[in-house]
Design a protein around this motif. Structure first.
Motif, PDB file in Angstrom:
ATOM      1  N   LEU A   1      44.358  23.013  38.715  1.00 59.25           N
ATOM      2  CA  LEU A   1      45.837  23.168  39.341  1.00 59.25           C
ATOM      3  C   LEU A   1      45.954  24.570  39.126  1.00 59.25           C
ATOM      4  O   LEU A   1      46.590  24.998  40.051  1.00 59.25           O
ATOM      5  CB  LEU A   1      46.757  22.162  38.754  1.00 59.25           C
ATOM      6  N   ARG A   2      46.525  25.045  38.116  1.00 60.18           N
ATOM      7  CA  ARG A   2      47.069  26.158  38.011  1.00 60.18           C
ATOM      8  C   ARG A   2      46.251  27.455  38.529  1.00 60.18           C
ATOM      9  O   ARG A   2      47.038  28.213  38.944  1.00 60.18           O
ATOM     10  CB  ARG A   2      47.398  26.147  36.385  1.00 60.18           C
ATOM     11  N   ARG A   3      45.463  27.326  38.659  1.00 59.32           N
ATOM     12  CA  ARG A   3      44.929  28.463  38.743  1.00 59.32           C
ATOM     13  C   ARG A   3      45.313  28.442  40.343  1.00 59.32           C
ATOM     14  O   ARG A   3      45.261  29.173  40.968  1.00 59.32           O
ATOM     15  CB  ARG A   3      42.961  28.770  38.803  1.00 59.32           C
ATOM     16  N   GLN A   4      44.942  27.421  40.891  1.00 55.11           N
ATOM     17  CA  GLN A   4      44.489  26.951  42.264  1.00 55.11           C
ATOM     18  C   GLN A   4      46.004  27.156  42.788  1.00 55.11           C
ATOM     19  O   GLN A   4      46.442  28.763  44.221  1.00 55.11           O
ATOM     20  CB  GLN A   4      44.318  25.960  42.750  1.00 55.11           C
ATOM     21  N   VAL A   5      47.025  27.465  41.908  1.00 58.41           N
ATOM     22  CA  VAL A   5      48.121  27.488  42.769  1.00 58.41           C
ATOM     23  C   VAL A   5      48.866  29.056  42.229  1.00 58.41           C
ATOM     24  O   VAL A   5      49.341  29.297  43.475  1.00 58.41           O
ATOM     25  CB  VAL A   5      49.490  27.115  41.688  1.00 58.41           C
ATOM     26  N   LYS A   6      47.673  29.592  41.726  1.00 62.80           N
ATOM     27  CA  LYS A   6      47.997  31.447  41.963  1.00 62.80           C
ATOM     28  C   LYS A   6      47.354  31.804  42.638  1.00 62.80           C
ATOM     29  O   LYS A   6      48.019  32.632  43.264  1.00 62.80           O
ATOM     30  CB  LYS A   6      47.782  31.514  40.455  1.00 62.80           C
ATOM     31  N   HIS A   7      46.014  31.544  42.570  1.00 66.08           N
ATOM     32  CA  HIS A   7      45.412  31.828  44.230  1.00 66.08           C
ATOM     33  C   HIS A   7      45.702  32.197  45.234  1.00 66.08           C
ATOM     34  O   HIS A   7      46.940  32.623  46.300  1.00 66.08           O
ATOM     35  CB  HIS A   7      44.213  31.141  44.208  1.00 66.08           C
ATOM     36  N   PHE A   8      47.161  30.074  45.724  1.00 69.36           N
ATOM     37  CA  PHE A   8      47.340  30.012  46.807  1.00 69.36           C
ATOM     38  C   PHE A   8      49.165  31.035  46.420  1.00 69.36           C
ATOM     39  O   PHE A   8      49.647  31.936  47.511  1.00 69.36           O
ATOM     40  CB  PHE A   8      47.949  28.919  46.995  1.00 69.36           C
ATOM     41  N   ALA A   9      49.611  31.319  46.003  1.00 67.12           N
ATOM     42  CA  ALA A   9      50.468  32.394  45.434  1.00 67.12           C
ATOM     43  C   ALA A   9      49.652  33.760  45.992  1.00 67.12           C
ATOM     44  O   ALA A   9      51.142  34.818  46.505  1.00 67.12           O
ATOM     45  CB  ALA A   9      51.332  32.013  44.510  1.00 67.12           C
ATOM     46  N   LYS A  10      48.851  34.491  45.445  1.00 68.15           N
ATOM     47  CA  LYS A  10      48.471  35.053  45.490  1.00 68.15           C
ATOM     48  C   LYS A  10      48.311  35.305  47.270  1.00 68.15           C
ATOM     49  O   LYS A  10      48.969  36.520  48.013  1.00 68.15           O
ATOM     50  CB  LYS A  10      47.634  35.923  45.014  1.00 68.15           C
ATOM     51  N   ASN A  11      47.075  34.725  48.479  1.00 66.49           N
ATOM     52  CA  ASN A  11      46.625  34.136  49.066  1.00 66.49           C
ATOM     53  C   ASN A  11      47.938  33.497  49.740  1.00 66.49           C
ATOM     54  O   ASN A  11      47.290  32.215  50.087  1.00 66.49           O
ATOM     55  CB  ASN A  11      45.123  34.639  49.238  1.00 66.49           C
TER      56      ASN A  11
END
Lengths: 581, 217
Positions: free
Chosen positions: A82-92
């Protein structure tokens, strides 16, 4: 399946409905419902965790700790993903809109959001704001008293809410933003901060993982520990910031609504525990003031953020240090380092040996040889052969007196008992000097003396007592008669040796028929009679040499005597010659 | 007128007559030994013994007259006791013994003590004066006499009992009656007392001596 699902939802609903403080006391019914709810949530999340080994949360006969472990098993990989996904979403951010919507009832979502609000461990405030917007303010779940079920539930809710948050974000992004933004909380700042922390965390994790692969031999445990610490710290910092945000939001909501369900100390305790749970120092917690929360928003946020940053920096530094240490150890092996240490020690000791010793080690030291007043500094140990004088207190005197009284009643005196002296000799009859006029005339005295001489049995008795005297006289008569029966050859009484003069009783006295009470015990022993020395041998016993020796001695003596006689005769002969002549 | 024998004529010896039988003589009686004359002893009586003599006269008279067979009479005018042998006096020494006996009485000894002289041969009386031992004058003399007697005469009695003697202390004269050895011991004790030794010392010496004496048997 639907039934069980319903049952699970029912349980969840019931949990929500319960009075908050009832969670503090152990309640079997409540634990049952919470277990059911946890299972429902677990199974709800199952589709999102492909790696999870458990299909269903096992609750029958399992300990709270075990249930929590199961939940953990599922949630840990989920969290990281989830964290990774959130980071990803934060970037994009544009990708958020592309997310699929999970087919779940809105009602359920709302309920779940409510649940999430009840817990204090949450991640996203968007949800809370939503709830705020809806005018929720019912229950406050400030109790983070450790009930494992609750924690399990919390994490489940967290995960769920996280998932939902993402979805919701996709659904109503801007609406949420408008609701969340508050006096002192900026979403953007918060997002940035979270991002930063996550980056650091990830980096650290990667580094450690990398290191693990490289140096497996060295301090893997240490690394693990460090990693955990870092993770914890980061987590904590994350949690803290979020928590505070939550707290403030909640309180603000309360204030808005004008309903203070929590008052005064409750509020304080809730805050305190929250922060403690996150690992804050007590002192620091107490330093927080109302102004910090509800004062200048700028001041608060900046201050807290600064603190948090410091903490994170501190953790960063620690990370750095540890990384550095690991690098150093890499240059010299531990064995080499140990050797170095030992060598240095040896050198030190050798140097000390070469130098003159301190005065305390020198044996006999006079005052001149040691520095002035140095004996005062050293703890000298003397052997005191004297027992210290007892401190006389009342108790001591009382105890002594008690002992004395007891001994007196018992009659137990430590009297010295004289050792009985063995009578070595018979106590001689001490003739007392009578200084009264003798009743007997002189004639009688001499008469008595004469009689005694003649007849020893009629010796006067030395007893003073008249009766005793008479009795002994009678006995003597009897004794005489009895002795006569045995012809006076009885064995005498064993007399103790006394230093009396022994007179040789004439043997003739023994042979007399007339009974004379004379025993041969008073006689001298043959060795006492014998005059001479050495081993007397008879003529027949002598050996040839002895006989010769005797004869030679005799001859010598005879010759000497003869010479003497001749000398005498010559002398005598000379005179008549002279006279004649 | 008788014919003078011009020539030497040997008269014929008369014929040997048988020797007369050996005369058997009875032993001489003491009376006859002194040629049939009586022997006398006279013992003067001092004044202080006059009354005691009167009191004890019969005790003196009886043994002398009955057993010693000596005549005894008191000459009042001359104040002497006179003793005379009788023809049936068994022994010559009886008279002397009786005289000694009476003399002992006159010295101050008791009759029962003096009788011992009659019964035993070896008893003697020794007399000496204090001044023979040590010249003492005045108080010293008195003290010496006191020392000799002791309190109530106990020292004297102690010596008497220990040594089997009888002692008479008459002012400065001391008479001891007893056997020879005993007299010696008593005399030594008395002399040590005169010389000044304390009574206790004398006692201890006496004890030792008497113990030795007692062991002789």
């Amino acid at each position: 399946m639907a039934d069980s699902k319903d049952a699970g939802e029912e349980a969840l609903r019931r949990l929500i409905a319960t009075f908050q403080p009832s969670f503090l006391a152990p309640n079997p019914a409540l634990s049952e419902t919470s277990r059911a709810a946890s299972r429902h949530l677990f199974s709800a999340l199952r589709p999102f965790c492909p790696k999870s080994p458990l299909d269903q949360l096992l609750i029958d006969g399992f300990d709270a700790e075990q249930i929590w472990q199961q939940i953990d098993l599922q949630s840990q990989p989920l969290l990281s993903s989830l964290r990774r996904q959130v980071k990803h979403f934060a970037k994009n951010p544009e990708e958020i809109s592309k997310l699929k919507v999970v087919p779940l009832g809105k009602k359920v979502e709302k309920e779940q959001r409510e649940d999430w609000v009840e817990e204090s461990d949450g991640f996203d405030e968007e949800l809370e704001d939503d709830e705020e917007g809806e005018g929720k303010g019912g229950e406050e779940g400030m109790d983070i008293e450790d009930e494992d079920e609750e924690q399990g539930r919390e994490s489940d809710n967290e995960e769920e809410s996280e998932g939902e948050d993402e979805e919701e974000k996709g659904e109503d992004g801007e609406a949420g933003d408008g609701g969340i933004e508050d006096k002192f909380l900026k979403i953007d700042e918060l997002a940035k901060y979270l991002e930063k922390e996550e980056e650091n965390f990830e980096k650290a994790e990667e580094d450690t993982r990398g290191k693990k692969g490289a140096d497996d031999e060295e301090n893997t445990e240490d690394d693990d520990d460090d990693d955990e610490e870092e993770e914890e710290e980061e987590e904590e910092s994350d949690e803290v910031s979020v928590l505070l945000g939550m707290l403030s939001l909640d309180l603000a909501a309360k204030m808005q609504q004008g309903t203070w369900k929590m008052q005064g100390m409750d509020l304080f305790y809730g805050v305190f525990l929250t922060l403690e749970h996150c690992g804050w120092d007590e002192q620091f917690i107490l330093l927080l003031r109302y102004e910090d929360f509800f004062g200048d928003k700028g001041k608060y946020s900046k201050k807290m953020k600064a603190q948090l940053h410091q903490e994170s920096e501190g953790s960063d530094e620690e990370d750095d240090d540890m990384k550095f240490k690991k690098q150093n150890k890499g240059t010299a092996s531990t064995h080499q380092k140990q050797l170095e240490k030992i060598h240095s020690k040896i050198e030190e000791m050798e140097k000390a040996n070469l130098e003159p010793k301190t005065w305390t080690m020198q044996g006999e030291v006079t005052a001149a040889k040691r520095p002035k007043n140095s004996a005062l500094e050293v703890d000298l140990d003397f052997e005191h052969n004297v027992r210290p004088a007892p401190v006389i207190t009342e108790e001591v005197t009382a105890s002594i007196e008690d002992m004395i009284k007891k001994r007196i009643t018992e009659g137990n005196f430590n009297d010295v008992q004289k050792a009985p002296k063995l009578p070595s000799k018979v106590p001689r009859e001490v003739k007392e000097l009578d200084d009264n006029k003798s009743k007997k005339g002189l004639a009688e005295i001499y008469e008595q003396e004469y009689v005694e001489k003649e007849d020893p049995t009629s010796a006067p008795l030395s007893f003073r007592d008249e009766q005793k005297q008479q009795a002994s006289v009678l006995f003597k008569k009897l004794g005489l008669k009895l002795d006569a029966l045995a012809h006076f050859s009885f064995a005498p009484k064993p007399v103790i040796e006394d230093m009396s003069v022994q007179i040789n009783v004439p043997a003739l006295a023994m042979e007399e028929i007339a009974p004379v009470a004379v025993s041969d015990a008073a006689m001298l022993a043959p060795e006492e009679v014998f005059e001479g020395k050495g081993d007397i041998k008879e003529e027949t016993e002598l050996t040839k040499e002895e006989r010769k020796r005797r004869r030679a001695n005799k001859k010598r003596r005879f010759k000497a005597a003869a010479v003497k006689r001749m000398g005498k005769k010559v002398q005598e002969g000379a005179l008549p010659n002279q006279m004649n002549g | 007128s008788n014919m003078v024998l011009s020539s030497m004529e040997v008269e014929a010896a008369p014929e040997a007559k048988p020797l007369p039988p050996k005369p058997k003589f009875e032993p001489l009686k003491p009376h006859e030994m002194s040629d049939g004359q009586f022997q006398f002893r006279k013992v003067s009586v001092p004044q202080h013994r006059y009354n005691p003599l009167k009191k004890a006269w019969m005790d003196i008279y009886t043994p002398i007259y009955e057993q010693m067979k000596i005549d005894i009479r008191m000459n009042l005018k001359a104040r002497k006791v006179e003793l005379k042998t009788r023809p049936d006096t068994p022994d010559i020494s009886n008279l002397q013994k009786c005289a000694d006996f009476v003399h002992a009485f006159m010295m101050g000894f008791d009759v029962v003590d003096a009788i011992a002289l009659l019964r035993l041969d070896e008893l003697y009386v020794e007399s000496f004066e204090i001044k023979d031992v040590k010249t003492l004058r005045g108080d010293h003399l008195s003290r010496a006499i006191g020392r000799l007697s002791g309190k109530g005469g106990k020292t004297k009695f102690a010596i008497e009992n220990a040594t089997k003697t009888k002692i008479v202390i008459a002012d400065t004269k001391i008479h001891i009656l007893g056997s020879f050895a005993n007299i010696k011991i008593a005399r030594d004790s008395l002399c040590s007392l005169i010389m000044g030794s304390p009574a206790g010392k004398v006692y201890s010496k006496l004890r030792a001596v008497t113990a030795r004496l007692a062991e002789r048997f």
